[in-house]
Design a protein around this motif. Structure first.
Motif, PDB file in Angstrom:
ATOM      1  N   PHE A  99       0.823  -1.209   0.000  1.00 34.03           N
ATOM      2  CA  PHE A  99       0.000   0.000   0.000  1.00 34.03           C
ATOM      3  C   PHE A  99       0.856   1.257   0.000  1.00 34.03           C
ATOM      4  CE2 PHE A  99      -2.061   3.440   2.378  1.00 34.03           C
ATOM      5  CZ  PHE A  99      -3.229   3.593   1.646  1.00 34.03           C
ATOM      6  N   THR A 100       0.409   2.261  -0.738  1.00 37.04           N
ATOM      7  CA  THR A 100       1.018   3.576  -0.721  1.00 37.04           C
ATOM      8  C   THR A 100      -0.068   4.630  -0.847  1.00 37.04           C
ATOM      9  OG1 THR A 100       2.540   5.088  -1.860  1.00 37.04           O
ATOM     10  CG2 THR A 100       1.392   3.461  -3.219  1.00 37.04           C
ATOM     11  N   THR A 101       0.169   5.795  -0.259  1.00 38.98           N
ATOM     12  CA  THR A 101      -0.798   6.896  -0.382  1.00 38.98           C
ATOM     13  C   THR A 101      -0.532   7.738  -1.628  1.00 38.98           C
ATOM     14  OG1 THR A 101       0.585   8.313   1.010  1.00 38.98           O
ATOM     15  CG2 THR A 101      -1.148   7.042   2.102  1.00 38.98           C
ATOM     16  N   GLU A 102       0.455   7.368  -2.422  1.00 39.14           N
ATOM     17  CA  GLU A 102       0.761   8.130  -3.631  1.00 39.14           C
ATOM     18  C   GLU A 102      -0.460   8.148  -4.553  1.00 39.14           C
ATOM     19  OE1 GLU A 102       4.001   8.261  -7.310  1.00 39.14           O
ATOM     20  OE2 GLU A 102       4.224   6.799  -5.688  1.00 39.14           O
ATOM     21  N   GLY A 103      -0.865   9.341  -4.945  1.00 41.57           N
ATOM     22  CA  GLY A 103      -2.040   9.496  -5.792  1.00 41.57           C
ATOM     23  C   GLY A 103      -3.344   9.524  -5.026  1.00 41.57           C
ATOM     24  N   LEU A 104      -3.303   9.220  -3.736  1.00 38.83           N
ATOM     25  CA  LEU A 104      -4.511   9.201  -2.909  1.00 38.83           C
ATOM     26  C   LEU A 104      -4.604  10.416  -1.996  1.00 38.83           C
ATOM     27  CD1 LEU A 104      -4.578   5.452  -1.757  1.00 38.83           C
ATOM     28  CD2 LEU A 104      -5.826   6.489  -3.666  1.00 38.83           C
ATOM     29  N   VAL A 105      -3.466  10.967  -1.605  1.00 41.83           N
ATOM     30  CA  VAL A 105      -3.420  12.069  -0.649  1.00 41.83           C
ATOM     31  C   VAL A 105      -2.741  13.270  -1.294  1.00 41.83           C
ATOM     32  CG1 VAL A 105      -2.518  12.830   1.579  1.00 41.83           C
ATOM     33  CG2 VAL A 105      -3.366  10.489   1.319  1.00 41.83           C
ATOM     34  N   SER A 106      -3.353  14.443  -1.141  1.00 40.04           N
ATOM     35  CA  SER A 106      -2.782  15.664  -1.710  1.00 40.04           C
ATOM     36  C   SER A 106      -2.861  16.801  -0.704  1.00 40.04           C
ATOM     37  CB  SER A 106      -3.513  16.055  -2.998  1.00 40.04           C
ATOM     38  OG  SER A 106      -4.903  16.186  -2.766  1.00 40.04           O
ATOM     39  N   GLU A 107      -1.882  17.708  -0.768  1.00 36.16           N
ATOM     40  CA  GLU A 107      -1.799  18.862   0.129  1.00 36.16           C
ATOM     41  C   GLU A 107      -2.431  20.077  -0.542  1.00 36.16           C
ATOM     42  OE1 GLU A 107      -0.249  19.143   3.140  1.00 36.16           O
ATOM     43  OE2 GLU A 107       0.801  17.224   3.340  1.00 36.16           O
ATOM     44  N   LEU A 108      -3.339  20.757   0.193  1.00 35.41           N
ATOM     45  CA  LEU A 108      -3.932  21.985  -0.326  1.00 35.41           C
ATOM     46  C   LEU A 108      -3.322  23.226   0.306  1.00 35.41           C
ATOM     47  CD1 LEU A 108      -6.166  19.819  -1.049  1.00 35.41           C
ATOM     48  CD2 LEU A 108      -7.780  21.706  -0.921  1.00 35.41           C
ATOM     49  N   GLY A 109      -2.460  23.050   1.284  1.00 36.03           N
ATOM     50  CA  GLY A 109      -1.895  24.181   1.997  1.00 36.03           C
ATOM     51  C   GLY A 109      -2.753  24.570   3.181  1.00 36.03           C
ATOM     52  N   ALA A 110      -2.242  25.452   4.034  1.00 40.17           N
ATOM     53  CA  ALA A 110      -2.954  25.950   5.215  1.00 40.17           C
ATOM     54  C   ALA A 110      -3.339  24.823   6.163  1.00 40.17           C
ATOM     55  CB  ALA A 110      -4.190  26.731   4.799  1.00 40.17           C
ATOM     56  N   GLY A 111      -2.585  23.740   6.126  1.00 45.52           N
ATOM     57  CA  GLY A 111      -2.865  22.625   7.024  1.00 45.52           C
ATOM     58  C   GLY A 111      -3.963  21.697   6.543  1.00 45.52           C
ATOM     59  N   VAL A 112      -4.382  21.831   5.281  1.00 40.74           N
ATOM     60  CA  VAL A 112      -5.473  21.014   4.736  1.00 40.74           C
ATOM     61  C   VAL A 112      -4.902  19.915   3.838  1.00 40.74           C
ATOM     62  CG1 VAL A 112      -7.579  20.997   3.367  1.00 40.74           C
ATOM     63  CG2 VAL A 112      -7.056  22.954   4.837  1.00 40.74           C
ATOM     64  N   VAL A 113      -5.338  18.708   4.082  1.00 39.37           N
ATOM     65  CA  VAL A 113      -4.942  17.546   3.288  1.00 39.37           C
ATOM     66  C   VAL A 113      -6.206  16.866   2.805  1.00 39.37           C
ATOM     67  CG1 VAL A 113      -3.826  15.275   3.342  1.00 39.37           C
ATOM     68  CG2 VAL A 113      -2.800  17.207   4.560  1.00 39.37           C
ATOM     69  N   ARG A 114      -6.188  16.437   1.552  1.00 36.88           N
ATOM     70  CA  ARG A 114      -7.309  15.653   1.053  1.00 36.88           C
ATOM     71  C   ARG A 114      -6.863  14.222   0.783  1.00 36.88           C
ATOM     72  NH1 ARG A 114     -11.317  15.436  -4.162  1.00 36.88           N
ATOM     73  NH2 ARG A 114     -13.114  14.720  -2.963  1.00 36.88           N
ATOM     74  N   GLY A 115      -7.656  13.287   1.286  1.00 32.46           N
ATOM     75  CA  GLY A 115      -7.333  11.878   1.122  1.00 32.46           C
ATOM     76  C   GLY A 115      -7.035  11.243   2.457  1.00 32.46           C
ATOM     77  N   ASP A 116      -7.273   9.938   2.543  1.00 32.58           N
ATOM     78  CA  ASP A 116      -7.148   9.224   3.812  1.00 32.58           C
ATOM     79  C   ASP A 116      -5.922   8.321   3.818  1.00 32.58           C
ATOM     80  OD1 ASP A 116      -9.643  10.294   4.769  1.00 32.58           O
ATOM     81  OD2 ASP A 116     -10.649   8.897   3.425  1.00 32.58           O
ATOM     82  N   GLY A 117      -5.374   8.129   4.987  1.00 28.65           N
ATOM     83  CA  GLY A 117      -4.207   7.280   5.158  1.00 28.65           C
ATOM     84  C   GLY A 117      -4.576   5.812   5.247  1.00 28.65           C
ATOM     85  N   PRO A 118      -3.598   4.956   5.594  1.00 32.10           N
ATOM     86  CA  PRO A 118      -3.833   3.508   5.578  1.00 32.10           C
ATOM     87  C   PRO A 118      -4.676   3.015   6.749  1.00 32.10           C
ATOM     88  CG  PRO A 118      -1.620   3.999   6.362  1.00 32.10           C
ATOM     89  CD  PRO A 118      -2.207   5.302   5.914  1.00 32.10           C
ATOM     90  N   ASN A 119      -5.516   2.036   6.465  1.00 33.46           N
ATOM     91  CA  ASN A 119      -6.217   1.308   7.508  1.00 33.46           C
ATOM     92  C   ASN A 119      -5.228   0.295   8.095  1.00 33.46           C
ATOM     93  OD1 ASN A 119      -7.730  -0.901   8.758  1.00 33.46           O
ATOM     94  ND2 ASN A 119      -9.560   0.062   7.925  1.00 33.46           N
ATOM     95  N   PRO A 120      -4.931   0.368   9.388  1.00 33.14           N
ATOM     96  CA  PRO A 120      -3.880  -0.488   9.947  1.00 33.14           C
ATOM     97  C   PRO A 120      -4.180  -1.975   9.849  1.00 33.14           C
ATOM     98  CG  PRO A 120      -5.091   0.648  11.699  1.00 33.14           C
ATOM     99  CD  PRO A 120      -5.526   1.262  10.393  1.00 33.14           C
TER     100      PRO A 120
END
Length: 502
Positions: free
Chosen positions: A165-186
């Motif tokens: 699993f990788t978050t590449e392509g799933l998570v992006s930074e919008l700036g100002a502390g905002v991130v879109r996309g979810d991390g891994p389910n453990p």
């Protein structure tokens, strides 16, 4: 006597006034590490360019959920943010299905004017697939490294060689502390390589049922499978535990995180049911529905899901990311043995039918999402077949599109479920059936204000006192209530006049 009557009128009027006061959307309590959307936008909406950047991210869509942001809905969201209508933002959009439906039709008319896509739509439903069609199918279904034009046999006896699993392509930074996309389910992310291979192979075996595809075969412990249901049966007979679940969640149309906190972003729909003691309708977050396969055994440990997403793909997928806590989750039904095999067969049939639709109607906006249904439709259709009833809302499929004779079984299943495109009043069973908690667990819902509304409606429903926001019965009740207040006032006036004369 006059004083008593006057007091009763005052109390009655006070009750009416309370029910007519503007509803203040609660902003708490919230789950740990969670903020509401309005809180994030209060702090960031004045930041140059941020609102448009956020809207652009939402327009890219996600695989899951109801984020069908037509231009009208995007414009509504922009107006709420620019106008700092934080109450409205936390119940966005709050429209009925009758209001949402035309916004999708308008987009369809605009897309249909494109001459290039008109040429692609020249084929009629049921026409044989060409070599170009086979190549085009890859746009509608994820197959990994497997090819539709190549016959091959794949063994599951060896571990998957796919990357983890990788978050590449799933998570992006919008700036100002905002991130879109979810991390891994453990729990699920460590199984990604096996899960991805299984999802790809279930998709590939499903497309054995599409004309023009070269045959693919999957083997495990000497057993062969040429269809998804045969693979499910082979896994079960080779010592694997296989459970298929009908799962429901609150759909997260944002998947945003702000300063490390989850941002609560439901997509609200007007159920047209009155919240008892008020003049406002019950707004409910749209749910996401999917089928999930949990496979555990000597060769394979994997988790995959199946649903029709807003990416336009009806397919088997991995489920590696971690849901935000407010999304919750419930298994409405669980299937094992022969029933699990049947659900797998029906999912494969659904996939073939959606591929036929894509090939015949490439002009449909949003990859056919909404016109061919949302995630709930296909799950509700299979639920109807398996249990005799469907308990999901909303369903949006246009049954007139399901006219390919090759998909007669799927056409019948889609036709059999209730539809909400025209604004038909949904049954309470479907409102409550869509929730990610059981009726006994309504108090556990962490979306502010929702649990109380649902519990009040539930009580009215089971006691036979449920009321709708429109219709002759509702109008009649309103007039009777008004007439009662008027008559009470008249009685008080007459009694006071009589008292003065005496």
């Amino acid at each position: 006597m006059g004083r008593t009557a006057f007091l009763l009128v005052v109390l009655g009027a006070a009750g009416c006034t309370r029910s007519g006061e503007p509803f203040v959307v609660p902003e708490g309590p919230l789950p740990p590490n969670t903020v509401i959307l309005a809180q994030m936008m209060r702090e960031l909406s004045d930041r140059p360019g941020f609102t448009e950047a956020m809207l652009a991210q939402l327009n890219q869509g996600e695989k899951r959920g109801p984020a069908l942001l037509t231009p009208a809905l995007v414009d509504q969201l922009r107006k709420l943010i620019v106008g700092k209508d934080w109450q409205g933002l936390d119940r966005f959009p709050g429209w009925t299905m009758r209001q949402i439906n035309p916004t999708v039709r308008v987009v369809g008319h605009v897309v249909a004017k494109d001459e290039k896509v008109k040429e692609l739509a020249a084929r009629h439903p049921g026409a044989p697939a060409s070599a170009a069609d086979v190549e085009q199918m890859k746009d509608f279904v994820d197959l990994g490294t497997y090819a539709l034009s190549k016959a091959e046999t794949v063994s599951l006896d060896d571990p998957s060689a796919l990357p983890g699993f990788t978050t590449e392509g799933l998570v992006s930074e919008l700036g100002a502390g905002v991130v879109r996309g979810d991390g891994p389910n453990p729990e699920l992310a460590p199984l990604h390589a096996e899960s991805q291979r299984l999802a790809d192979l279930l998709n590939r075996l499903s497309l054995n049922g599409v004309e023009g595809s070269a045959p693919a075969v999957v083997t495990i412990v000497g057993k062969e499978a040429r269809t998804p249901e045969q693979l499910e049966a082979a896994l079960a007979s080779s010592g694997h535990s296989v459970v298929v679940s009908d799962a429901r969640y609150f759909a997260n149309f944002g998947h945003f995180h702000y300063k490390g906190q989850d941002v609560m972003m439901p997509f609200w729909v007007n159920s047209q049911i009155l919240v008892p003691g008020t003049r406002r309708p019950l707004l409910v977050p749209v749910s996401h529905a999917e089928y999930e396969w949990k496979v555990r055994g000597p060769k394979i440990n994997a988790d995959v899901s199946w649903y029709f997403g807003i990416d336009g793909k009806a397919e088997f997928r991995t489920m590696d990311t971690l849901d935000q806590s407010w999304v919750m989750g419930r298994h409405a039904h669980e299937y094992r043995g022969a029933e699990a095999v049947e659900v797998t067969r029906l999912a494969g049939k659904m996939m073939v039918a959606y591929v036929h639709q894509h090939l015949a109607r490439p002009t449909l906006p949003f990859g056919g999402y909404y016109a061919l249904g949302v995630c709930q439709d296909s799950v509700a259709a299979i639920e109807q077949k398996m249990t005799g009833k469907s308990t999901l809302f909303p369903n949006t499929a246009d049954v007139a599109l399901f006219d390919d004779a090759r998909d007669a079984e799927v056409n019948g299943l889609i036709t059999a479920i209730p539809k909400d495109r025209s604004g038909r009043l949904p049954q309470p069973e479907r409102i409550f059936g869509s929730l990610p908690v059981s009726e006994a667990q309504l108090a556990s819902i962490s979306v502010p204000g929702l649990a109380n509304d649902l519990q009040a409606v539930q009580t009215a429903w089971h006691s036979g006192h449920l009321r709708r926001v429109r219709g002759r019965n509702f109008v009649l009740v309103l007039w009777l209530e008004v007439l009662g207040v008027v008559l009470a006032i008249v009685v008080v006036i007459l009694l006071r006049m009589r008292a003065r004369r005496s």
